[in-house]
Design a protein around this motif. Structure first.
Motif, PDB file in Angstrom:
ATOM      1  N   ASP A 153       0.856  -1.179   0.000  1.00 13.87           N
ATOM      2  CA  ASP A 153       0.000   0.000   0.000  1.00 13.87           C
ATOM      3  C   ASP A 153       0.898   1.236   0.000  1.00 13.87           C
ATOM      4  OD1 ASP A 153      -1.643   2.142   0.567  1.00 13.87           O
ATOM      5  OD2 ASP A 153      -2.799   1.120   2.113  1.00 13.87           O
ATOM      6  N   SER A 170      -4.798   0.824  -1.364  1.00 12.03           N
ATOM      7  CA  SER A 170      -4.935   1.969  -0.455  1.00 12.03           C
ATOM      8  C   SER A 170      -6.388   2.191  -0.056  1.00 12.03           C
ATOM      9  CB  SER A 170      -4.363   3.231  -1.103  1.00 12.03           C
ATOM     10  OG  SER A 170      -2.972   3.100  -1.322  1.00 12.03           O
ATOM     11  N   THR A 181      -0.046   4.272   2.660  1.00  7.70           N
ATOM     12  CA  THR A 181       0.146   4.052   4.095  1.00  7.70           C
ATOM     13  C   THR A 181       1.470   3.384   4.430  1.00  7.70           C
ATOM     14  OG1 THR A 181      -0.938   1.880   4.043  1.00  7.70           O
ATOM     15  CG2 THR A 181      -2.346   3.816   4.381  1.00  7.70           C
TER      16      THR A 181
END
Length: 402
Positions: free
Chosen positions: A177, A273, A180
């Motif tokens: 991701d 995400s 993050t």
């Protein structure tokens, strides 16, 4: 002669030289080009080096440099199909008869099976399976391993599957991701009774959590129930992709074109995400259901779609712009006759050179592979020791997710 003025300039032998010889930014750039093995030695030389090499900034800088030297994580026939060896692609291209020493980072019990799920930023993901219990349950869990740093995770993400369904099918894909800075594993669980439309339940495990989350269900099914390989899905640039069939009622162990229409094929895309999905259409040039199972892969930072054409050619399409169907362009079209290739086999591209002239192709059925030169129309067969179709793209890195 007065030597005191020279002695005063003399550097203490135990002092760090990072600021007196080279600026820190130059040291960082130079170190980022080194292999992991050398960096691990440098970490032991001084606190400064250890601190520098351990920073997230340096780890990401090193990863960017390392990605220019792609490797393959090769699967084994001895413990099927788990990691056998990590080898630079350049060595495969230089020596098609390269030997593959057997090396496993772990031990398996007699009641376990292990599958190589994927590789992401230098970290390998494995799924372990227990034997089926008397009440038709099977337990699975994940482990992660960086072969460059030799760092291995503990067992994570325990999952319980039940075999009472008419169809049982769970596949896994490993990705990153970007927003993050977290690593995620996506599990696709097929549910169906052979009478109504199949449903694929999508679960996500985020490293750092202790549980699976069901995020969505799709009315799609797999093209076949074959052993996991790239057919399970691929990760690319923050997304997981897998090839599926809409309005799917029947699935066989091997792909069968009978009863399938061209408009059933769809490429599912999951944004790691937002954990939302899109449906992408195959290339417009894919207008006839092939006899052999098509597949998707990633070549040169692009999503690719590969298929047989009338049992005369193998075609590779490249998506130039994400989500835009008209951006599919034909990357290669290989004649079976010209290369004396067998059209009864499905082929999976593992790598293409920067000049688009050299392909490494894996045979999906015979588990062999070859180097194909498009410019010279020449073929070199590779060693048949590994399970080439289960190989994963890999790079060396310092990334640790334990």
């Amino acid at each position: 002669m007065d030597v005191s003025r020279f002695q005063s300039r003399r550097r203490p032998t135990n002092a760090l030289s990072s600021t007196t010889i080279l600026p820190n930014d130059l040291i960082t750039k130079a170190f980022s080009c080194l292999p992991v093995k050398s960096l691990m030695r440098l970490r032991c030389m001084s606190k400064f080096y250890n601190s520098l090499i351990s920073t997230p900034f340096f780890i990401k800088m090193h990863l960017r440099h390392s990605s220019r030297n792609p490797h393959l994580a090769i699967a084994s026939k001895q413990i099927f199909p788990c990691l056998r060896f990590i080898v630079p692609i350049s060595k495969i291209l230089e020596n098609n008869l390269i030997n593959f020493p057997f090396c496993l980072p772990y031990q398996l019990s007699v009641n376990e099976q292990c599958w190589l799920v994927g590789s992401c930023n230098g970290v390998l993901c494995f799924v372990y399976y227990s034997t089926i219990t008397h009440n038709s349950y099977q337990y699975s869990w994940l482990k992660f391993y960086n072969p460059a740093t030799k760092v291995e995770s503990k067992e994570l993400a325990y999952f319980e599957d039940h075999f009472n369904d008419s169809y049982f099918f769970t596949r896994y894909t490993f990705g990153y991701d970007i927003l993050t800075d977290m690593y995620k594993v996506v599990a696709f669980h097929l549910i169906g009774d052979g009478k109504t439309e199949f449903k694929t339940v999508v679960r996500v495990f985020t490293l750092g959590d202790h549980f699976w989350r069901i995020i969505e269900s799709f009315l799609v099914g797999p093209l076949s129930l074959n052993l996991p390989s790239e057919r399970s899905g691929v990760y690319f640039n923050g997304y997981v992709y897998w090839l599926a069939l809409k309005n799917c009622v029947r699935v066989n162990m091997a792909f069968e074109s009978n009863g399938i229409t061209i408009d059933q094929f769809v490429i599912m895309s999951l944004d790691l995400s937002t954990e939302t999905h899109m449906e992408l259409l195959p290339p417009q040039g894919f207008h006839e259901v092939p006899d052999l199972e098509p597949t998707i892969c990633v070549l040169k930072d692009s999503l690719c779609f590969c298929h047989d054409f009338k049992q005369t050619h193998f075609v590779i399409w490249k998506m130039e712009k994400f989500g835009v169907v008209v951006s599919w362009t034909q990357l290669a079209k290989i004649s079976y006759d010209d290369q004396n290739l067998l059209s009864i086999f499905s082929w999976l591209p593992l790598h293409i050179s920067e000049d688009n002239n050299t392909l490494i192709l894996a045979n999906m059925q015979a588990h062999s592979a070859m180097i194909y030169n498009l410019e010279e129309n020449s073929v070199e067969m590779l060693s048949n020791e590994p399970l080439w179709a289960f190989s994963k793209d890999h790079v060396e890195s310092l990334v640790s997710i334990c």
